[in-house]
Write a protein that holds these residues in place. Structure first.
Motif, PDB file in Angstrom:
ATOM      1  N   UNK A 202       0.835  -1.263   0.094  1.00 34.63           N
ATOM      2  CA  UNK A 202      -0.168   0.020  -0.050  1.00 34.63           C
ATOM      3  C   UNK A 202       0.990   1.134  -0.040  1.00 34.63           C
ATOM      4  N   UNK A 203       0.350   2.249  -0.317  1.00 33.24           N
ATOM      5  CA  UNK A 203       1.275   3.625  -0.565  1.00 33.24           C
ATOM      6  C   UNK A 203       1.623   3.973   0.922  1.00 33.24           C
ATOM      7  N   UNK A 204       2.782   4.124   1.292  1.00 33.19           N
ATOM      8  CA  UNK A 204       3.406   4.460   2.448  1.00 33.19           C
ATOM      9  C   UNK A 204       3.162   6.152   2.779  1.00 33.19           C
ATOM     10  N   UNK A 217       5.552  14.533  -2.663  1.00 29.88           N
ATOM     11  CA  UNK A 217       4.578  13.332  -3.048  1.00 29.88           C
ATOM     12  C   UNK A 217       5.097  12.243  -3.220  1.00 29.88           C
ATOM     13  N   UNK A 218       4.333  11.033  -3.117  1.00 31.54           N
ATOM     14  CA  UNK A 218       4.796   9.766  -3.212  1.00 31.54           C
ATOM     15  C   UNK A 218       3.925   8.649  -3.572  1.00 31.54           C
ATOM     16  N   UNK A 219       4.456   7.448  -3.998  1.00 27.33           N
ATOM     17  CA  UNK A 219       3.554   6.442  -4.291  1.00 27.33           C
ATOM     18  C   UNK A 219       4.354   5.156  -3.937  1.00 27.33           C
ATOM     19  N   UNK A 220       5.490   5.666  -2.955  1.00 25.88           N
ATOM     20  CA  UNK A 220       6.170   4.484  -2.495  1.00 25.88           C
ATOM     21  C   UNK A 220       5.580   3.375  -1.619  1.00 25.88           C
ATOM     22  N   UNK A 275      10.240  -0.610  -0.723  1.00 29.53           N
ATOM     23  CA  UNK A 275      11.415  -0.851   0.543  1.00 29.53           C
ATOM     24  C   UNK A 275      10.964  -2.423   1.145  1.00 29.53           C
ATOM     25  N   UNK A 276      11.901  -3.111   1.015  1.00 32.00           N
ATOM     26  CA  UNK A 276      11.407  -4.351   1.662  1.00 32.00           C
ATOM     27  C   UNK A 276      11.488  -4.357   3.307  1.00 32.00           C
ATOM     28  N   UNK A 277      10.590  -4.837   4.010  1.00 30.72           N
ATOM     29  CA  UNK A 277      10.525  -4.638   5.190  1.00 30.72           C
ATOM     30  C   UNK A 277       9.488  -3.901   5.897  1.00 30.72           C
ATOM     31  N   UNK A 278       9.056  -3.690   7.260  1.00 33.50           N
ATOM     32  CA  UNK A 278       8.014  -2.869   7.948  1.00 33.50           C
ATOM     33  C   UNK A 278       8.446  -1.785   8.692  1.00 33.50           C
ATOM     34  N   UNK A 279      10.053  -1.731   8.823  1.00 35.29           N
ATOM     35  CA  UNK A 279      10.190  -0.616   9.732  1.00 35.29           C
ATOM     36  C   UNK A 279      10.282   0.594   9.009  1.00 35.29           C
ATOM     37  N   UNK A 280       9.997   1.771   9.590  1.00 36.71           N
ATOM     38  CA  UNK A 280      10.058   3.180   8.845  1.00 36.71           C
ATOM     39  C   UNK A 280      11.443   3.472   8.412  1.00 36.71           C
TER      40      UNK A 280
END
Length: 516
Positions: A202-204, A217-220, A275-280
């Motif tokens: 999902x978009x971060x 802006x971002x769609x990462x 980005x791989x993972x869940x950490x901000x």
């Protein structure tokens, strides 16, 4: 994790045939280093080495010491010496709030909170000026009872406006360590934020700190390290490889995720990729247009102070006309730390902004006129030549070492180090270098933060892609102190990952047992 001192068996570097060593004498120390180098030197990268005994002030060892190589941040040693010579230890940056008047401005000249004169905010390229420093300057207007300025508000400077040096890598320009060198610097021309996941694929969410006048802006998005084969992962053009830190059994099942920052005019940005993972992730984004950024910051701060201005905030050059200078009244001023403290930060933290701001300033002072990177670099060479350092065959493009156009020999750098040691007025600079395992860029550096190198190496690092340099002082078990320069260029990232230890650590550990 504990690390044992290196042994030859732990080096895991292929031995190469002996090659000619430059000017090797027959002293035991020189022969020892020569023999050890033949065992330790890497196969693929290029080395340049020089070692000088501080006890008897004699050269001990040289290898490719005349080869021009990229110095990276070792370049800052030259900048530190030239700035000290040209600007003096008492130098500091001055940021001033001024106006034109026949006498100093006071409350008696303010009618109903209105000031009809022009207000100048004189920027000097101070690389340490903060948002709060500027806010305190502008608060001086409120302290005078000003609530409205009907004249002009002008951001003024007499500095050159070239923002980047030739040879800076394009991919670095959006990152804070390559922030633009401008007369207008606020909070290092860097804004900070954080990218956090709202759920995989999902978009971060981006959160920027300080409510600064930029637009991003971002769609990462974030992806899980383990892939459900039923879930399709969009392909993203790679910028850097983020899978290296993952367990080896996962790397084949992880998408090649990379984040890309695009820069647009008016300090607008777009972040894309994954980005791989869940950490901000922390974000540190360099301002693209510092002049516009300063204008918007000043407008924002004046509004917060309740000061209305009828005219738009403009930018102009400081006048040197006698009539202007005669009427110039200082309302308030901010002074940076003195040069030695600036240099301490620059050398310990390898601060590029301070280094290149000082290069511009020494050029400006030398020519008594605005000076770009080319003229300032020439001024640096001329200044150092005046104290016996000949850089005629070197190429100097900036003060920080960020430029890929910089070319120095190990001998050039050693001459700078010996000058610092032999001339008392500059010796304090040697004391500002990072100490292994204790301070600056050597505090946590692998193999430098534990025995036998901890507390024994005082040196400036120089690291970029393909470059791993070190220059400074080492004290060893034979009771002598040595100045050294270790240049390693052409270091493949793949080979660097495979190394048991960096070559500089390997070589310096061998020096710990150097014979007299």
């Amino acid at each position: 994790m504990a690390e044992e001192p290196l042994s030859q068996s732990a080096l895991n570097q292929q031995q190469t045939p002996s090659t000619q060593i430059n000017h090797i004498n027959q002293q035991p120390a020189a022969l020892y280093l020569n023999n050890m180098l033949q065992l330790l030197k890497p196969m693929h990268s290029q080395l340049g080495i020089t070692v000088w005994d501080m006890s008897n002030q004699k050269m001990v060892f040289e290898y490719n010491n005349q080869s021009l190589m990229q110095p990276a941040s070792v370049q800052k040693l030259l900048t530190a010496l030239a700035a000290t010579k040209q600007l003096g230890k008492d130098f500091s940056y001055q940021t001033r709030l001024t106006t034109l008047a026949q006498q100093p401005l006071d409350k008696s000249q303010i009618e109903n909170g209105i000031y009809s004169g022009d207000i100048y905010i004189e920027f000097s390229g101070d690389p340490t000026l903060t948002y709060q420093d500027l806010q305190l300057l502008l608060a001086s207007l409120s302290n005078l009872g000003i609530t409205e300025v009907t004249g002009n508000i002008i951001l003024a400077s007499d500095q050159d406006s070239q923002l980047q040096a030739p040879g800076w890598v394009w991919d670095d320009l959006g990152i804070c360590y390559a922030a633009p060198i401008s007369p207008y610097i606020i909070d290092k021309n860097c804004v900070y934020g954080r990218l956090a996941t709202t759920g995989y694929n999902k978009v971060a969410k981006i959160t920027m700190m300080g409510n600064r006048p930029i637009e991003i802006t971002n769609d990462a998005y974030f992806v899980t390290p383990t892939i459900n084969r039923a879930v399709a992962i969009p392909a993203v053009k790679p910028l850097t490889d983020d899978t290296d830190a993952l367990p080896s059994h996962l790397t084949e099942s992880v998408p090649q995720c990379h984040l890309t920052l695009r820069r647009f005019d008016n300090n607008r940005y777009h972040l894309s990729g994954c980005h791989v993972g869940a950490k901000s992730l922390p974000l540190a984004i360099a301002i693209t247009e510092p002049q516009l950024y300063a204008q918007q910051i000043v407008a924002k701060q004046l509004a917060a102070l309740g000061i209305v201005h009828k005219q738009p905030i403009t930018v102009g050059k400081l006048s040197t006309e006698p009539e202007f200078i005669a009427q110039r009244q200082i309302i308030a001023s901010h002074q940076s730390a003195a040069l030695p403290q600036l240099l301490e930060t620059m050398l310990l933290k390898s601060d590029n902004l301070i280094a290149d701001s000082l290069l511009k300033k020494l050029g400006e002072d030398y020519y008594q006129a605005p000076s770009d990177f080319a003229r300032s670099s020439q001024a640096l060479k001329t200044i150092l030549y005046s104290i016996g350092i000949d850089l005629s065959n070197a190429n100097i493009a900036d003060g920080s070492g960020l430029s890929r156009y910089n070319l120095l020999t190990p001998e050039h750098v050693l001459t700078v180090l010996t000058t610092l040691y032999q001339q008392p007025e500059y010796r304090f600079l040697l004391d500002l270098l990072p100490e292994s395992g204790v301070s600056g860029t050597l505090r946590y550096k692998r193999y430098f933060n534990k025995s036998p190198l901890k507390h024994h190496v005082f040196a400036k690092t120089g690291s970029m892609l393909g470059i791993a340099n070190l220059a400074g002082r080492v004290n060893v078990s034979n009771g002598h102190d040595y100045l050294f320069v270790l240049f390693e260029n052409g270091l493949s990232p793949q080979i660097k990952k495979q190394q048991k230890a960096p070559f500089s650590a390997v070589f310096l550990q061998t020096m710990m047992d150097l014979p007299r």
